[in-house]
Motif scaffolding. Structure first.
Motif, PDB file in Angstrom:
ATOM      1  N   UNK A  41      62.065 -28.226  53.210  1.00  0.00           N
ATOM      2  CA  UNK A  41      61.134 -27.988  53.970  1.00  0.00           C
ATOM      3  C   UNK A  41      61.019 -26.625  53.088  1.00  0.00           C
ATOM      4  N   UNK A  42      61.871 -26.118  52.585  1.00  0.00           N
ATOM      5  CA  UNK A  42      60.872 -24.697  52.099  1.00  0.00           C
ATOM      6  C   UNK A  42      59.719 -24.461  51.103  1.00  0.00           C
ATOM      7  N   UNK A  43      60.246 -25.648  50.458  1.00  0.00           N
ATOM      8  CA  UNK A  43      59.936 -25.644  49.320  1.00  0.00           C
ATOM      9  C   UNK A  43      58.125 -26.233  49.388  1.00  0.00           C
ATOM     10  N   UNK A  44      58.003 -27.659  50.796  1.00  0.00           N
ATOM     11  CA  UNK A  44      56.614 -28.015  50.719  1.00  0.00           C
ATOM     12  C   UNK A  44      55.759 -26.200  51.804  1.00  0.00           C
ATOM     13  N   UNK A  45      56.001 -25.507  51.965  1.00  0.00           N
ATOM     14  CA  UNK A  45      55.206 -24.268  52.751  1.00  0.00           C
ATOM     15  C   UNK A  45      55.093 -23.463  51.405  1.00  0.00           C
ATOM     16  N   UNK A  46      56.672 -22.993  50.529  1.00  0.00           N
ATOM     17  CA  UNK A  46      56.248 -22.024  49.710  1.00  0.00           C
ATOM     18  C   UNK A  46      56.080 -22.454  48.145  1.00  0.00           C
ATOM     19  N   UNK A  47      56.551 -23.793  47.784  1.00  0.00           N
ATOM     20  CA  UNK A  47      55.958 -25.057  46.718  1.00  0.00           C
ATOM     21  C   UNK A  47      54.632 -25.165  47.106  1.00  0.00           C
ATOM     22  N   UNK A  48      54.491 -25.951  47.492  1.00  0.00           N
ATOM     23  CA  UNK A  48      53.050 -26.684  47.702  1.00  0.00           C
ATOM     24  C   UNK A  48      52.209 -25.827  48.176  1.00  0.00           C
ATOM     25  N   UNK A  49      52.116 -25.214  49.642  1.00  0.00           N
ATOM     26  CA  UNK A  49      51.174 -24.626  50.020  1.00  0.00           C
ATOM     27  C   UNK A  49      51.137 -23.123  49.497  1.00  0.00           C
ATOM     28  N   UNK A  50      52.141 -22.444  48.588  1.00  0.00           N
ATOM     29  CA  UNK A  50      52.159 -21.000  48.503  1.00  0.00           C
ATOM     30  C   UNK A  50      52.369 -20.132  49.690  1.00  0.00           C
ATOM     31  N   UNK A 180      49.260 -33.467  51.082  1.00  0.00           N
ATOM     32  CA  UNK A 180      49.235 -32.809  50.374  1.00  0.00           C
ATOM     33  C   UNK A 180      48.390 -32.317  48.743  1.00  0.00           C
ATOM     34  N   UNK A 181      47.515 -33.105  48.090  1.00  0.00           N
ATOM     35  CA  UNK A 181      47.366 -32.427  47.653  1.00  0.00           C
ATOM     36  C   UNK A 181      46.363 -31.495  47.594  1.00  0.00           C
ATOM     37  N   UNK A 182      45.888 -31.841  49.082  1.00  0.00           N
ATOM     38  CA  UNK A 182      44.643 -30.887  49.225  1.00  0.00           C
ATOM     39  C   UNK A 182      45.282 -29.240  49.517  1.00  0.00           C
ATOM     40  N   UNK A 183      47.042 -29.551  49.831  1.00  0.00           N
ATOM     41  CA  UNK A 183      48.097 -28.373  50.174  1.00  0.00           C
ATOM     42  C   UNK A 183      48.136 -27.708  48.289  1.00  0.00           C
ATOM     43  N   UNK A 184      48.120 -28.380  47.634  1.00  0.00           N
ATOM     44  CA  UNK A 184      48.018 -27.888  46.525  1.00  0.00           C
ATOM     45  C   UNK A 184      46.586 -27.140  46.064  1.00  0.00           C
ATOM     46  N   UNK A 189      43.676 -22.131  45.376  1.00  0.00           N
ATOM     47  CA  UNK A 189      42.277 -21.795  45.247  1.00  0.00           C
ATOM     48  C   UNK A 189      41.939 -21.643  47.067  1.00  0.00           C
ATOM     49  N   UNK A 190      42.201 -21.188  47.856  1.00  0.00           N
ATOM     50  CA  UNK A 190      42.027 -21.510  49.525  1.00  0.00           C
ATOM     51  C   UNK A 190      40.155 -21.541  49.873  1.00  0.00           C
ATOM     52  N   UNK A 191      39.955 -20.678  48.777  1.00  0.00           N
ATOM     53  CA  UNK A 191      38.261 -20.197  49.251  1.00  0.00           C
ATOM     54  C   UNK A 191      37.698 -21.114  48.436  1.00  0.00           C
ATOM     55  N   UNK A 192      38.302 -21.439  47.593  1.00  0.00           N
ATOM     56  CA  UNK A 192      37.599 -22.827  46.942  1.00  0.00           C
ATOM     57  C   UNK A 192      37.328 -24.550  48.068  1.00  0.00           C
ATOM     58  N   UNK A 193      38.648 -24.684  48.450  1.00  0.00           N
ATOM     59  CA  UNK A 193      38.839 -25.041  49.229  1.00  0.00           C
ATOM     60  C   UNK A 193      38.511 -25.458  50.355  1.00  0.00           C
ATOM     61  N   UNK A 194      37.998 -23.948  50.942  1.00  0.00           N
ATOM     62  CA  UNK A 194      37.129 -24.046  52.779  1.00  0.00           C
ATOM     63  C   UNK A 194      36.027 -24.600  52.104  1.00  0.00           C
ATOM     64  N   UNK A 195      35.508 -24.083  50.837  1.00  0.00           N
ATOM     65  CA  UNK A 195      33.909 -24.312  50.885  1.00  0.00           C
ATOM     66  C   UNK A 195      33.890 -25.610  50.681  1.00  0.00           C
ATOM     67  N   UNK A 196      35.190 -26.718  50.310  1.00  0.00           N
ATOM     68  CA  UNK A 196      34.587 -28.144  50.032  1.00  0.00           C
ATOM     69  C   UNK A 196      34.411 -28.556  51.638  1.00  0.00           C
ATOM     70  N   UNK A 197      34.738 -27.650  53.037  1.00  0.00           N
ATOM     71  CA  UNK A 197      35.048 -28.470  53.761  1.00  0.00           C
ATOM     72  C   UNK A 197      35.957 -29.081  54.402  1.00  0.00           C
ATOM     73  N   UNK A 203      45.387 -27.440  58.054  1.00  0.00           N
ATOM     74  CA  UNK A 203      46.398 -27.998  56.997  1.00  0.00           C
ATOM     75  C   UNK A 203      47.584 -27.020  56.553  1.00  0.00           C
ATOM     76  N   UNK A 204      46.790 -25.554  56.847  1.00  0.00           N
ATOM     77  CA  UNK A 204      48.237 -24.829  56.711  1.00  0.00           C
ATOM     78  C   UNK A 204      49.010 -25.151  57.969  1.00  0.00           C
ATOM     79  N   UNK A 205      48.489 -24.792  59.195  1.00  0.00           N
ATOM     80  CA  UNK A 205      49.448 -25.517  60.536  1.00  0.00           C
ATOM     81  C   UNK A 205      50.466 -25.984  60.141  1.00  0.00           C
ATOM     82  N   UNK A 206      49.287 -27.694  59.602  1.00  0.00           N
ATOM     83  CA  UNK A 206      50.535 -28.959  59.620  1.00  0.00           C
ATOM     84  C   UNK A 206      51.910 -28.494  58.594  1.00  0.00           C
ATOM     85  N   UNK A 207      51.565 -28.211  57.616  1.00  0.00           N
ATOM     86  CA  UNK A 207      52.253 -27.924  56.616  1.00  0.00           C
ATOM     87  C   UNK A 207      53.522 -26.586  56.936  1.00  0.00           C
ATOM     88  N   UNK A 208      53.185 -25.886  57.771  1.00  0.00           N
ATOM     89  CA  UNK A 208      54.336 -24.881  58.377  1.00  0.00           C
ATOM     90  C   UNK A 208      54.861 -25.580  59.596  1.00  0.00           C
TER      91      UNK A 208
END
Lengths: 310, 308
Positions: A41-50, A180-184, A189-197, A203-208
């Motif tokens: 559970x911890x890894x999903x937030x820390x390892x994959x979402x950073x 999951x790919x979006x989380x990674x 690079x969070x800025x870039x993901x946001x730029x891509x729409x 996503x972070x809320x769901x991951x948490x």
């Protein structure tokens, strides 16, 4: 294909060990599997979402006490009590996420740390119900799920294996979905993901929430299988442990949490035979990992042997 | 006793807490301000100071004041040197990356704490105060013959507690003078405002970092030596100062020294008052929630400037 074979192989191996291991290690491995579910559970937030949380003990304890207090004070049967633990974990992690995700980086770490500490102190404050540090034992009679007594070592091992297997396969499936790919991508690079729409906050809320609910499942499972709930499980130490396990096993790898938990459990088990200051080992490992191997064990495997390891 | 004398008593106890807290928190704030490093092991440096004070007071024979005076000088120096060593061997190699240094200082916390447990043991041990005269405080009450002065039982303080407050004020003034008036303070402030530019102007940034880390730890140790005759030295005593220092530093605005001192006085006093009238656990719950909420909704702190 190889990926599924590897993870299914681990579960089959653990099932086979059920018949092979001597009683002491059999019991230990059951515990490791439940704690490894917490680490997953911890890894999903820390390892994959950073997102580095220092407050996951709050979610573990939400599951543990949601389940335990449900049995103790509401007289629930184990199955609904377990569900109550999950719901408590989801609600607590969702609530904390709404607040903490407004910050990032170091502030996020401190906010999660502070709220988890407040949760721990609240457990102590309401000592009449939670019995504080001393904790309470969950009676053997109320730990029978559909007529199966979970306090029996054999049943306990298999129940822990089911919990662990579910969490492992869930996290394997999750990180290979587009979500999951979006989380990674957010981790990289969070800025870039946001730029891509993409809506990074959602996503972070769901991951948490997913991460917190898995941690709560591990907490509720721990209480049911080992029959004890105490405020220690909500203390800072239990927020540091999953971080340690995931870092050691390899953040952002599906198998890492299990490998890290297994290693650390036996390391502490061996050293506590020698000295009471067994947390020293945890400290030394933490410092050594950040200095020399920030990728962890499975991270090294991925780097050197198998690039496609999920 | 009426409410009034109670309030005076709580304020006095709170003032002692505030004085010690201000020293500890200024150390933490300095490290965060200049180095951008969140030092989770700060509480353990505090604890080490107290333990060293006990060892010195215990080891040196003669009047308790001798051991105490030696500890006042030696403990901060030893702890500071340890912190400098930790900075050079661990933090420097992590390039002061914020998240990795937090994980490393968590590790450092356990290393220091558990080594102390192995060497010093799990007992809480007292240190005798160098001087400890009881001072009673008068109170005015309206009796049959109008206002008169009475000496309520239990209302009082000790000369040592007043000395702690005075010492803390003196040290804080010294830190302020160091930062604002000396050359080394100028170098520190230059490093704080722009690391790259400072490096370009030939400031040995790494040595400044090591110095700041040592200074921060030394301040924590000094605070611990001052408080140890009132509390006792114990290997787990670092947790509360760490938590309260965080509260103070965050509420006062990260990296702002005046804000830190104001917040320390505020938190120390209210902690004392809430602890006397309600329960210490409730005081801590409120403090931790306050920190969390302040960080979420006012990350610059209650006294900080926006963008500061």
């Amino acid at each position: 294909m190889r990926v599924y074979a590897l993870h299914a192989g681990l579960i089959v191996l653990l099932f086979a060990l059920h018949f092979l291991l001597p009683a002491y290690h059999h019991g230990n491995l059951a515990r490791v599997m439940v704690l490894a579910s917490y680490a997953i559970g911890y890894n999903i937030l820390f390892g994959y979402t950073g997102l580095l949380s220092l407050g996951h003990a709050l979610f573990f304890a939400a599951g543990l006490y949601g389940m335990g207090l449900g049995i103790q004070h509401l007289g629930l049967a184990p199955a609904p009590a377990f569900l109550l633990g999950l719901v408590a974990g989801a609600v607590v992690s969702g609530g904390l996420a709404l607040l903490a995700l407004r910050t990032s980086g170091v502030a996020f770490m401190i906010v999660t740390l502070m709220f988890a500490q407040a949760g721990y102190l609240t457990l102590l404050y309401f000592g009449t119900y939670t019995r504080g540090d001393e904790g309470f034992v969950i009676a053997q009679a109320s730990r029978a799920l559909w007529g199966i007594d979970l306090s029996d070592p054999g049943n306990r091992y298999l129940a822990a294996l089911i919990l662990f297997g579910t969490c492992l396969l869930l996290s394997l499936w999750l990180v290979r979905t587009p979500f999951g790919r979006v989380l990674v991508a957010i981790r990289e690079n969070e800025e870039r993901v946001r730029m891509l729409g993409y809506d990074t906050f959602a996503h972070k809320l769901a991951a948490m929430v997913i991460s917190g609910t898995i941690a709560a499942a591990a907490g509720a499972g721990y209480g049911l299988l080992f029959g004890y709930a105490g405020a220690t499980f909500a203390s800072v130490q239990y927020s540091i442990f999953p971080l340690l396990w995931v870092l050691l096993g390899g953040a952002g790898t599906v198998l890492g949490p299990f490998v890290g938990t297994l290693f650390m459990f036996y390391l502490i088990d061996l050293s506590s035979g020698i000295t009471t200051a067994y947390m020293l080992i945890a400290g030394v490992v933490l410092v050594a990992l950040t200095l020399f191997a920030p990728q962890g064990l499975m991270g090294e495997v991925r780097r050197r042997l198998w690039k496609g390891l999920p | 006793m009426d409410l009034g004398p109670y309030l005076v008593l709580a304020t006095l106890e709170g003032a002692v807490t505030a004085a010690v807290l201000a020293l500890t928190a200024v150390g933490l704030s300095l490290v965060f301000g200049v180095m951008r490093v969140v030092n989770i092991a700060h509480g353990e440096f505090f604890m080490l100071g107290a333990v060293i004070a006990w060892a010195l007071a215990h080891g040196l024979s003669g009047h308790p004041a001798v051991g105490f005076a030696v500890a006042l000088v030696v403990a901060p120096l030893v702890v500071g040197a340890l912190a400098v060593a930790a900075d050079m061997t661990i933090l420097k190699r992590l390039d002061y990356d914020p998240e990795r240094t937090i994980v490393a200082t968590i590790g450092l916390l356990y290393i220091i704490q558990q080594l102390t447990l192995m060497g010093y043991g799990p007992d809480a041990r007292p240190v005798a105060a160098p001087f400890n005269t009881r001072l009673a405080i008068p109170w005015f009450e309206k009796g049959a013959e109008g206002w008169q002065m009475i000496w309520p039982w239990g209302l009082g303080t000790t000369s040592y507690k007043l000395a702690v407050i005075a010492a803390a004020v003196a040290v804080l003034c010294a830190v302020w003078a160091l930062m604002a008036r000396s050359r080394i303070g100028l170098v520190m402030r230059a490093t704080q405002s722009d690391r790259e530019m400072a490096l370009a102007f030939g400031i040995p940034v790494e040595r400044v970092y090591a110095l700041v880390f040592g200074l921060g730890a030394g301040l924590a140790a000094l605070a611990a030596v001052l408080i140890v005759p009132i509390q006792q030295a114990h290997y787990l005593m670092g947790a509360d100062p760490l938590l309260l220092s965080f509260v103070v530093v965050i509420i006062g605005g990260l990296g702002s020294l005046p804000g830190t001192v104001v917040a320390a006085v505020l938190i120390g006093l209210s902690d004392g008052i809430i602890s006397v009238f309600f329960s210490p656990t409730l005081a801590k719950i409120l403090a931790t929630l306050l920190v969390g909420l302040v960080l979420v909704f006012r990350p610059q702190g209650l006294f900080g400037k926006r963008g500061g």
